[in-house]
Design a protein around this motif. Structure first.
Motif, PDB file in Angstrom:
ATOM      1  N   LEU A  95      38.744  39.984  40.870  1.00  0.00           N
ATOM      2  CA  LEU A  95      37.565  40.629  41.128  1.00  0.00           C
ATOM      3  C   LEU A  95      36.177  40.228  40.248  1.00  0.00           C
ATOM      4  CD1 LEU A  95      38.647  44.303  41.478  1.00  0.00           C
ATOM      5  CD2 LEU A  95      37.902  42.945  43.465  1.00  0.00           C
ATOM      6  N   ILE A 111      30.940  37.843  39.192  1.00  0.00           N
ATOM      7  CA  ILE A 111      31.305  38.811  40.014  1.00  0.00           C
ATOM      8  C   ILE A 111      31.401  38.028  41.472  1.00  0.00           C
ATOM      9  CG2 ILE A 111      31.259  40.985  41.302  1.00  0.00           C
ATOM     10  CD1 ILE A 111      29.729  41.855  38.818  1.00  0.00           C
ATOM     11  N   TYR A 117      34.220  44.188  44.305  1.00  0.00           N
ATOM     12  CA  TYR A 117      34.182  44.565  43.146  1.00  0.00           C
ATOM     13  C   TYR A 117      33.476  46.023  43.177  1.00  0.00           C
ATOM     14  CZ  TYR A 117      32.078  45.105  38.356  1.00  0.00           C
ATOM     15  OH  TYR A 117      31.674  45.592  37.254  1.00  0.00           O
TER      16      TYR A 117
END
Length: 137
Positions: A95, A111, A117
Motif C-alpha cells: 500500500l 502511495i 490505501y
C-alpha cells in the motif's frame, strides 16, 4: 454512542476525514465516561495513528501537497511505535512504497494506489469502532 452511525456512514460513503477523527475521539471519550465503552490510552493512540494515515492520504490527494511539513506529522501521533508498525504493515501489503524514516521518527512514503490505501485505513477504523462498541457477550 447514538452519533456513532454518522461516522460509520461517512466511512461507508468514503467521506471520512482527519477532522472526523477528532470528533470521533471526543464522542468516544464521552461514551467512555458514561460507561458505554472501555477506551484505553492505547485505543486513542491507534486512532491517532489512523489519523496520521488519513492525513497522508489527504495531502497526496490535495491541491498542494508541498504544503505539508515534516513537523506537522508529529503533532498528530503520541506513539511512534504504532506509526512504525502501521507503516511497516502497509509496506508489506504494497500500500506504500519508498518508505524513508528520518532520525526524528518522521516517515515519508509514496502511495501508489490512493483508493486502496484509503480503504485500508477506513477498514481499520471501522474494525476498531466495531470492536469498541460491540455488545459484550
Amino acid at each position: 454512542m447514538e452519533k456513532l452511525h454518522v461516522f460509520l456512514e461517512k466511512l461507508d460513503n468514503n467521506e471520512f476525514t482527519t477532522k472526523d477523527i477528532d470528533l470521533l475521539l471526543k464522542q468516544m471519550s464521552g461514551d467512555a465516561k458514561q460507561g458505554a465503552i472501555r477506551m484505553s490510552k492505547d485505543d486513542r493512540q491507534w486512532l491517532q495513528t489512523y489519523a496520521f494515515g488519513l492525513q497522508q492520504f489527504e495531502v497526496m490527494c490535495g491541491e498542494n501537497p508541498s504544503r505539508m511539513r515534516a513537523g506537522d506529522w508529529r503533532q498528530v501521533v503520541e506513539d511512534f511505535s504504532k506509526v512504525r508498525f502501521f507503516v511497516d504493515d502497509m509496506e508489506e501489503r504494497g500500500l506504500v512504497k519508498n518508505v524513508f524514516w528520518n532520525v526524528e521518527g518522521i516517515v515519508t512514503f509514496d502511495i501508489p494506489d490512493n483508493f486502496g490505501y484509503r480503504n485500508f485505513i477506513y477498514c481499520r477504523i471501522k474494525s476498531y469502532l466495531e470492536k469498541l462498541y460491540a455488545p459484550e457477550k
